[in-house]
Design an enzyme around this catalytic site. Sequence first.
Site, PDB file in Angstrom:
ATOM      1  N   GLY A  18      -2.471  -7.912 -10.742  1.00  0.00           N
ATOM      2  CA  GLY A  18      -2.656  -6.545 -10.282  1.00  0.00           C
ATOM      3  C   GLY A  18      -3.224  -6.354  -8.896  1.00  0.00           C
ATOM      4  O   GLY A  18      -3.820  -5.315  -8.603  1.00  0.00           O
ATOM      5  N   LYS A  88       9.283  -7.428 -16.720  1.00  0.00           N
ATOM      6  CA  LYS A  88      10.274  -7.128 -17.762  1.00  0.00           C
ATOM      7  C   LYS A  88      11.453  -6.395 -17.122  1.00  0.00           C
ATOM      8  O   LYS A  88      11.270  -5.610 -16.191  1.00  0.00           O
ATOM      9  CB  LYS A  88       9.608  -6.239 -18.820  1.00  0.00           C
ATOM     10  CG  LYS A  88      10.301  -6.232 -20.170  1.00  0.00           C
ATOM     11  CD  LYS A  88       9.440  -5.432 -21.159  1.00  0.00           C
ATOM     12  CE  LYS A  88      10.343  -4.637 -22.099  1.00  0.00           C
ATOM     13  NZ  LYS A  88       9.581  -3.671 -22.894  1.00  0.00           N
ATOM     14  N   HIS A 106       9.190  -6.657  -3.983  1.00  0.00           N
ATOM     15  CA  HIS A 106       9.691  -8.011  -4.227  1.00  0.00           C
ATOM     16  C   HIS A 106       9.198  -8.904  -3.085  1.00  0.00           C
ATOM     17  O   HIS A 106       9.273  -8.498  -1.910  1.00  0.00           O
ATOM     18  CB  HIS A 106      11.223  -8.006  -4.291  1.00  0.00           C
ATOM     19  CG  HIS A 106      11.794  -9.352  -4.576  1.00  0.00           C
ATOM     20  ND1 HIS A 106      11.865  -9.883  -5.850  1.00  0.00           N
ATOM     21  CD2 HIS A 106      12.294 -10.302  -3.731  1.00  0.00           C
ATOM     22  CE1 HIS A 106      12.402 -11.098  -5.773  1.00  0.00           C
ATOM     23  NE2 HIS A 106      12.673 -11.372  -4.502  1.00  0.00           N
ATOM     24  N   ASP A 147      16.929  -6.530  -8.517  1.00  0.00           N
ATOM     25  CA  ASP A 147      16.596  -6.575  -7.073  1.00  0.00           C
ATOM     26  C   ASP A 147      17.735  -6.049  -6.208  1.00  0.00           C
ATOM     27  O   ASP A 147      17.850  -6.399  -5.030  1.00  0.00           O
ATOM     28  CB  ASP A 147      16.252  -8.019  -6.646  1.00  0.00           C
ATOM     29  CG  ASP A 147      15.011  -8.521  -7.373  1.00  0.00           C
ATOM     30  OD1 ASP A 147      14.929  -9.728  -7.623  1.00  0.00           O
ATOM     31  OD2 ASP A 147      14.144  -7.688  -7.712  1.00  0.00           O
ATOM     32  N   GLU A 176       2.885  -7.496   1.262  1.00  0.00           N
ATOM     33  CA  GLU A 176       3.344  -6.680   0.117  1.00  0.00           C
ATOM     34  C   GLU A 176       2.444  -5.461  -0.053  1.00  0.00           C
ATOM     35  O   GLU A 176       2.913  -4.333  -0.259  1.00  0.00           O
ATOM     36  CB  GLU A 176       3.264  -7.483  -1.178  1.00  0.00           C
ATOM     37  CG  GLU A 176       4.319  -8.540  -1.337  1.00  0.00           C
ATOM     38  CD  GLU A 176       4.136  -9.261  -2.657  1.00  0.00           C
ATOM     39  OE1 GLU A 176       4.001  -8.570  -3.686  1.00  0.00           O
ATOM     40  OE2 GLU A 176       4.148 -10.498  -2.645  1.00  0.00           O
TER      41      GLU A 176
HETATM   42  C1  GRF Z   1       3.719 -10.009  -6.399  1.00  0.00           C
HETATM   43  O1  GRF Z   1       4.029 -11.159  -5.652  1.00  0.00           O
HETATM   44  C2  GRF Z   1       4.934  -9.129  -6.458  1.00  0.00           C
HETATM   45  O2  GRF Z   1       5.741  -9.161  -5.311  1.00  0.00           O
HETATM   46  C3  GRF Z   1       5.682  -9.738  -7.571  1.00  0.00           C
HETATM   47  O3  GRF Z   1       4.710 -10.117  -8.526  1.00  0.00           O
HETATM   48  C4  GRF Z   1       3.491 -10.331  -7.853  1.00  0.00           C
HETATM   49  C5  GRF Z   1       2.481  -9.427  -8.467  1.00  0.00           C
HETATM   50  O4  GRF Z   1       1.266  -9.676  -7.969  1.00  0.00           O
HETATM   51  N1  GRF Z   1       6.634  -8.790  -8.104  1.00  0.00           N
HETATM   52  P1  GRF Z   1       0.046  -8.745  -8.440  1.00  0.00           P
HETATM   53  O5  GRF Z   1       0.057  -8.715  -9.948  1.00  0.00           O
HETATM   54  O6  GRF Z   1       0.275  -7.379  -7.851  1.00  0.00           O
HETATM   55  O7  GRF Z   1      -1.150  -9.429  -7.856  1.00  0.00           O
END
Ligand code: GRF
Length: 192
Positions: A18, A88, A106, A147, A176
């Site tokens: 998270g 999921k 992603h 994706d 991200e």
């Molecule tokens: C992140 O790398 C996101 O891009 C991918 O899963 C990971 C989640 O990380 N979909 P977090 O749970 O937000 O730390």
Amino acid sequence: MCHKGIKHRIAVFVSGGGTNLESLLLAQEEGFFQSEIVLVVSNKEDAYALERGRNHGIETYVEKDWDSLESLLKERQVDLIVLAGYLKILGSEILEQYKNRIINIHPSLLPKFGGKGMYGMNVHRSVFEAKEKMSGATVHLVNKEIDGGKILLQTAINIEKCSSPEEIQKAVLYVEHEALKTAIRLYEEDYV
Ligand code: GRF
């Protein structure tokens, strides 16, 4: 789609640690975007992301079946779903009901290193093995193609100095967080 400056009611779907959720909650609290995270949903009852949601006073929910989740989303008047590490595959009902209102983060420069099986460290290992010079984050609308939805925002970084998939993961996770909160602001202002 007209979202001109509209404050959305957001449900964040999570499965893991998270950090993206945490970044969004902090962004909301500092007024980075106007929308409000009203619910954190997970398919895993032990996801630490749920704890992060509770620590910020956000309602959390561990999903059981689509009907129950559908009712809760409606009751909470959720109009934007953000997938943040949600592992999921979404069913056709939610994809239809929330068409163009589900966004995902992603950890690669899609369409490269996306698709079935490409999540988490699998992505960064593949990028590392391919000796890519660049990687980054992609925020995209979610449709039935894994994706495959419209790309809303991408942030590219040079990873030539990264000497392992773990170093790539660390560098990408930082962008991200920036990309996802920015994408929500752009979505509000209809620039997506
Ligand atoms: C992140 O790398 C996101 O891009 C991918 O899963 C990971 C989640 O990380 N979909 P977090 O749970 O937000 O730390």
